[in-house]
Design an enzyme around this catalytic site. Sequence first.
Site, PDB file in Angstrom:
ATOM      1  CG  HIS A   1      -2.080   0.839   1.120  1.00 38.21           C
ATOM      2  ND1 HIS A   1      -1.897   2.348   1.317  1.00 38.21           N
ATOM      3  CD2 HIS A   1      -3.489   0.913   0.588  1.00 38.21           C
ATOM      4  CE1 HIS A   1      -2.987   2.667   0.982  1.00 38.21           C
ATOM      5  NE2 HIS A   1      -3.964   1.777   0.523  1.00 38.21           N
TER       6      HIS A   1
ATOM      7  CG  ASP B   1      -8.401  -4.299  -3.056  1.00 36.20           C
ATOM      8  OD1 ASP B   1      -9.537  -4.051  -2.844  1.00 36.20           O
ATOM      9  OD2 ASP B   1      -7.747  -3.380  -3.499  1.00 36.20           O
TER      10      ASP B   1
HETATM   11  C1  LIG Z   1      -0.627  -0.506  -4.165  1.00 37.20           C
HETATM   12  C2  LIG Z   1       0.618  -0.336  -4.828  1.00 37.20           C
HETATM   13  C3  LIG Z   1       0.274   0.157  -6.269  1.00 37.20           C
HETATM   14  C4  LIG Z   1       1.552   0.696  -4.111  1.00 37.20           C
HETATM   15  O1  LIG Z   1       2.429   0.892  -4.831  1.00 37.20           O
HETATM   16  P1  LIG Z   1       3.565   2.273  -4.572  1.00 37.20           P
HETATM   17  O2  LIG Z   1       3.254   2.825  -3.305  1.00 37.20           O
HETATM   18  O3  LIG Z   1       3.721   2.934  -5.968  1.00 37.20           O
HETATM   19  O4  LIG Z   1       4.800   1.102  -4.551  1.00 37.20           O
HETATM   20  P2  LIG Z   1       5.718   0.674  -5.620  1.00 37.20           P
HETATM   21  O5  LIG Z   1       5.218   0.098  -6.845  1.00 37.20           O
HETATM   22  O6  LIG Z   1       6.699   1.941  -6.020  1.00 37.20           O
HETATM   23  O7  LIG Z   1       6.489  -0.424  -4.764  1.00 37.20           O
HETATM   24  C5  LIG Z   1       7.596  -0.023  -3.782  1.00 37.20           C
HETATM   25  C6  LIG Z   1       8.409  -1.483  -3.751  1.00 37.20           C
HETATM   26  O8  LIG Z   1       7.646  -2.516  -3.147  1.00 37.20           O
HETATM   27  C7  LIG Z   1       7.520  -3.543  -4.026  1.00 37.20           C
HETATM   28  N1  LIG Z   1       5.729  -4.023  -3.836  1.00 37.20           N
HETATM   29  C8  LIG Z   1       4.793  -3.274  -3.591  1.00 37.20           C
HETATM   30  N2  LIG Z   1       3.966  -3.836  -3.969  1.00 37.20           N
HETATM   31  C9  LIG Z   1       4.077  -5.213  -4.226  1.00 37.20           C
HETATM   32  C10 LIG Z   1       3.574  -6.240  -4.453  1.00 37.20           C
HETATM   33  N3  LIG Z   1       2.210  -6.183  -4.131  1.00 37.20           N
HETATM   34  N4  LIG Z   1       4.146  -7.420  -5.034  1.00 37.20           N
HETATM   35  C11 LIG Z   1       5.588  -7.205  -5.056  1.00 37.20           C
HETATM   36  N5  LIG Z   1       6.223  -6.460  -4.656  1.00 37.20           N
HETATM   37  C12 LIG Z   1       5.574  -5.149  -4.288  1.00 37.20           C
HETATM   38  C13 LIG Z   1       7.664  -3.067  -5.467  1.00 37.20           C
HETATM   39  O9  LIG Z   1       8.192  -3.995  -6.205  1.00 37.20           O
HETATM   40  C14 LIG Z   1       8.833  -1.992  -4.942  1.00 37.20           C
HETATM   41  O10 LIG Z   1       9.883  -2.815  -4.802  1.00 37.20           O
HETATM   42  P3  LIG Z   1      11.394  -2.109  -5.339  1.00 37.20           P
HETATM   43  O11 LIG Z   1      11.580  -0.879  -4.674  1.00 37.20           O
HETATM   44  O12 LIG Z   1      12.521  -3.284  -4.978  1.00 37.20           O
HETATM   45  O13 LIG Z   1      11.275  -1.959  -6.666  1.00 37.20           O
HETATM   46  C15 LIG Z   1       1.472  -1.671  -4.792  1.00 37.20           C
HETATM   47  O14 LIG Z   1       1.778  -2.069  -3.484  1.00 37.20           O
HETATM   48  C16 LIG Z   1       0.868  -2.701  -5.574  1.00 37.20           C
HETATM   49  O15 LIG Z   1       0.828  -2.640  -6.878  1.00 37.20           O
HETATM   50  N6  LIG Z   1       0.097  -3.760  -5.085  1.00 37.20           N
HETATM   51  C17 LIG Z   1      -0.512  -4.705  -5.684  1.00 37.20           C
HETATM   52  C18 LIG Z   1      -1.873  -4.207  -6.190  1.00 37.20           C
HETATM   53  C19 LIG Z   1      -2.965  -3.967  -5.164  1.00 37.20           C
HETATM   54  O16 LIG Z   1      -3.267  -4.722  -4.246  1.00 37.20           O
HETATM   55  N7  LIG Z   1      -3.373  -2.925  -5.228  1.00 37.20           N
HETATM   56  C20 LIG Z   1      -4.424  -2.415  -4.325  1.00 37.20           C
HETATM   57  C21 LIG Z   1      -4.174  -1.474  -3.290  1.00 37.20           C
HETATM   58  S1  LIG Z   1      -5.453  -1.149  -1.948  1.00 37.20           S
END
Ligand SMILES: CC(C)(COP(=O)(O)OP(=O)(O)OC[C@H]1O[C@@H](n2cnc3c(N)ncnc32)[C@H](O)[C@@H]1OP(=O)(O)O)[C@@H](O)C(=O)NCCC(=O)NCCS
Length: 376
Positions: free
Chosen positions: A262, A313
């Site tokens: 998140h 979720d």
């Molecule tokens: C929610 C989300 C988009 C937040 O993204 P964000 O704040 O932009 O974080 P980032 O995408 O920059 O990720 C930061 C790090 O954590 C890792 N990470 C974050 N969520 C992850 C996941 N669900 N699975 C694997 N790795 C994840 C990323 O690979 C990244 O690692 P790195 O720095 O080594 O490259 C992200 O956690 C995600 O894609 N989750 C899965 C989708 C989801 O469940 N969405 C519902 C949210 S309520």
Amino acid sequence: MTEGTRLIRGLEGVVAAETKLCDLDGANARLAYCGYGIDDLARRATFEEVCCLLWYGELPGKGQLDQLTVSLVAAREIPAQLVDAFRVMPTDTDPNRVLQAAVAMLGMFDPDANDNSHAANVRKAIRLTSQMATAICAHHRARSGQAPVPPAPDLGHAANFLYMLTGRRPTPVTTKVLDASLTLYAEHELNASTFTTRVITSTDSDMHSAVAGGVGALKGPLHGGAGEAVMRTLMEIGEIANVDAFTTKALADKRRLMGFGHRVYTAGDPRAAILKGMAEEACRQSGQFKWYEMAVKLYERVNAVKKLIPNVDFYSAPLFYSLGIPVDLFTPVIAAGRIAGWTANIVEQYDDNRLIRPRGDYIGSGRRTYVPLAQR
Ligand SMILES: CC(C)(COP(=O)(O)OP(=O)(O)OC[C@H]1O[C@@H](n2cnc3c(N)ncnc32)[C@H](O)[C@@H]1OP(=O)(O)O)[C@@H](O)C(=O)NCCC(=O)NCCS
């Protein structure tokens, strides 16, 4: 860019609005709507009470709740033209697209469509909340070759939703589980879809346009679309015995695991903690405990290696599945809860509006001389 601001990728940590609706404390895993903790609201209030809280700023007394309930029930019908439109849409299309189109169509029939006054916006919030629920169910019935189930005026919002979807009156336990889920999804500050609704609102557009945009943003798998992606992951794993091998491979492949992580919650998502308990009960009651067990094991394995938290979720997926909600309707169901918060944010934005218009930092070539087509 001329101003001296720096790029903040993904607008992380940027404050883009003042709000009285939602207090999200990511470092301490706390969430409150208008000052009331989410735990109390999910366990003790109804979705209708939460709508009242978000739209009017206070929990209702009995008289006000009765009044709002009457208004919500009265608004459940959708135009016949919309039901006709559902019948001609491709049966295999994504229900999120249908919902987005349905919201736009509802705007064509709404008597207050172009009135952006506070009072009209609250009236539209009530209508959209009821009509979106009816539209989601009527479309699902149409694509399954079934007649729509007319809303039941004696049922509350959550029970009526399940009734319109399945044609069967739900049990009190099932009703409570969906009702609490709608509450947990109702509001979440400036998440991507709510921000979208505020951006559209800020141009002095209108509530239906803003909500249709919100549905489009919610659909993405990084946002509300994660719920159905979680269920598809659990189905891909298939059996509890496969969780270890799946996790090892997924992590080695650096696969993004849906329902984990998140942007704001660093100490855990408080909604996931509540949904976990409800998913356990709902999966047990429906005889589908396997999905809950599999989710718990997946979380344990992933968390042990990556320290990723489960978000809202994650447990809602086995929960919705145990309620008999089709997987591709998970996101529309989330929208059926989030509409309360979207509309409350739209009202708040109109009440103190300024156009939302950030800047882009140009990183392309310097100024170039135009070359006529024949010379290129
Ligand atoms: C929610 C989300 C988009 C937040 O993204 P964000 O704040 O932009 O974080 P980032 O995408 O920059 O990720 C930061 C790090 O954590 C890792 N990470 C974050 N969520 C992850 C996941 N669900 N699975 C694997 N790795 C994840 C990323 O690979 C990244 O690692 P790195 O720095 O080594 O490259 C992200 O956690 C995600 O894609 N989750 C899965 C989708 C989801 O469940 N969405 C519902 C949210 S309520």
